[in-house]
Write an enzyme that holds these catalytic residues in place. Structure first.
Site, PDB file in Angstrom:
ATOM      1  CB  THR A  13      -0.924   0.004   1.249  1.00  0.00           C
ATOM      2  OG1 THR A  13      -1.786  -1.108   1.143  1.00  0.00           O
ATOM      3  CG2 THR A  13      -1.751   1.264   1.343  1.00  0.00           C
ATOM      4  CG  ASP A  57      -1.724  -6.902  -2.243  1.00  0.00           C
ATOM      5  OD1 ASP A  57      -2.638  -6.085  -2.237  1.00  0.00           O
ATOM      6  OD2 ASP A  57      -1.515  -7.688  -1.292  1.00  0.00           O
ATOM      7  CB  SER A  58       2.710  -8.262   0.993  1.00  0.00           C
ATOM      8  OG  SER A  58       1.691  -8.219   1.944  1.00  0.00           O
ATOM      9  CB  SER A  59      -2.174 -10.955  -0.576  1.00  0.00           C
ATOM     10  OG  SER A  59      -2.534 -10.135   0.510  1.00  0.00           O
ATOM     11  CG  ASP A  90      -2.502  -7.767   3.528  1.00  0.00           C
ATOM     12  OD1 ASP A  90      -2.825  -7.020   4.469  1.00  0.00           O
ATOM     13  OD2 ASP A  90      -3.118  -7.799   2.444  1.00  0.00           O
ATOM     14  CB  THR A 275      -0.827 -21.885  21.224  1.00  0.00           C
ATOM     15  OG1 THR A 275      -2.140 -21.472  21.645  1.00  0.00           O
ATOM     16  CG2 THR A 275       0.110 -20.709  21.346  1.00  0.00           C
ATOM     17  CD  GLN A 276      -6.882 -22.813  17.188  1.00  0.00           C
ATOM     18  OE1 GLN A 276      -7.826 -22.172  17.660  1.00  0.00           O
ATOM     19  NE2 GLN A 276      -7.019 -24.001  16.665  1.00  0.00           N
ATOM     20  CB  CYS A 277      -3.363 -18.416  22.553  1.00  0.00           C
ATOM     21  SG  CYS A 277      -4.640 -19.411  23.301  1.00  0.00           S
TER      22      CYS A 277
END
Ligand code: ASP
Length: 340
Positions: A13, A57-59, A90, A275-277
């Site tokens: 961006t 775009d970094s995606s 991103d 972990t998802q945390c």
């Protein structure tokens, strides 16, 4: 003597403009950026800039582009005191992690930055991000760089790159480093947290470009089916798997799940428990729901982020000779990416 900093524009961006026809944001010619910030010419820094021939775009980021970035640093390493990589936010945490592993024995600053609003817009956050990132890349003390690692600078904070996570798509403060302190804060003064900074490499820079992308992420959720798990485990050429678990590294104890994973591990698959945390760490064996992991040889990822785990697995699979070495590297903190 003025510090020399190389600015590498890869896309994102910060250097985008609105397409007059479609209204969509698209990467723009790098020249545009320096036109937008005449202040860059007034810097007490010798600044040079290069742009990727096709800014993205970094995606659209990929290991091939990481290699291009690492090679750009390598080719200019002796000519500059520091590097600023302009990158979309991103996947910035993935790239910062990948570069931290690929740039072995780094002893100069590599600062990634970008913005949430294009640099040409009135309320842009890109100007401050860019100017301070350059200041950090140029900072020296007694002739030595203050920072000698791969970092992200965003919205007044400097982070260890491989500890970050993009958590906000709206706020200017887009990144967090929940498990490692901030390396510097920019207010009236630029205050470094010296105790948290990485020691510079003492050997010659070595750029490791062998990355193996044969990995996958399996995110746990209540109700996950045997079909889904099987499909992932049967992925062609799969060598390593990140399981994104609940809390302190826990998952379902259903027999089919334990059996499938056990079979995959005995067939040679490397499994890393992350972990998802957002904060905190994996502690296999703390709960009964993670005891099986420990027994079957799943590696606990401590407080590593998923972003850093992805990059680390690709690097380790590309670098290590054999499963023993892979596991040893995964259990170690190679670039301060996890607490052990
Ligand atoms: N989609 C953009 C990118 O990551 C967003 C940004 O630049 O921050 O390239």
């Amino acid at each position: 003597m003025k510090s020399k900093v190389l600015l590498i524009y890869t896309g994102g961006t910060i250097g985008m403009m609105q397409d007059a026809k479609t209204g969509q944001l698209k990467p723009f010619d790098f020249k545009h950026l320096t036109e937008q910030i005449p202040e860059l010419n007034k810097f007490e820094v010798e600044l040079s800039a290069v742009s990727f021939s096709k800014p993205i775009d970094s995606s659209d980021m990929s290991p091939a582009v990481w290699i291009e970035m690492a090679e750009a640093v390598k080719a200019n390493y002796t000519k500059y005191d520091g590097f600023v990589i302009l990158h979309g936010s991103d996947t910035m945490s993935f790239t910062a992690s990948a570069l931290s592993f690929m740039l072995e024995n780094l002893s100069k600053p590599v600062i990634l930055t970008g913005s949430q609003l294009p640099i040409g817009t009135i309320r842009t956050d890109g100007k401050e991000n860019l100017i301070t990132a350059i200041e950090i890349a140029a900072a020296k003390e007694k002739g030595k760089p203050v920072v000698s690692e791969v970092c992200i600078y965003f919205e007044y904070q400097l982070y260890r790159g491989n500890r970050t996570h993009k958590y906000n798509a709206e706020h200017f403060q887009a990144f967090q480093s929940p498990n490692y302190p901030i390396l510097a804060e920019a207010g009236v003064h630029l205050k470094y947290n010296r105790a948290a900074l990485m020691k510079p490499g003492t050997k010659k820079l070595n750029v490791q470009t062998k990355l193996d992308p044969n990995i996958a992420i399996l995110k746990m959720y209540p109700g996950i089916s045997e079909n889904v798990v099987d499909a992932v485990l049967k992925t062609k050429n799969l060598k390593a798997l990140i399981i994104e678990t609940f809390g302190a590294g826990n998952a379902t104890t259903q027999q089919w799940f334990t059996d499938s994973l056990k079979e995959a591990i005995s067939g040679g698959l490397v499994v890393l428990n992350v972990t998802q945390c957002n904060a905190g760490k994996v502690e296999q064996g703390k709960y009964a729901t993670s005891a099986a992991f420990k027994k079957m040889g799943v590696i606990g990822g401590s407080d590593i982020t998923t972003e850093a785990a992805v990059a680390k697995l690709m690097y380790v699979l590309g670098t290590a000779k054999g499963k023993k070495e892979i596991e040893k590297m995964l259990r170690s903190s190679l670039r301060g990416e996890m607490s052990i």
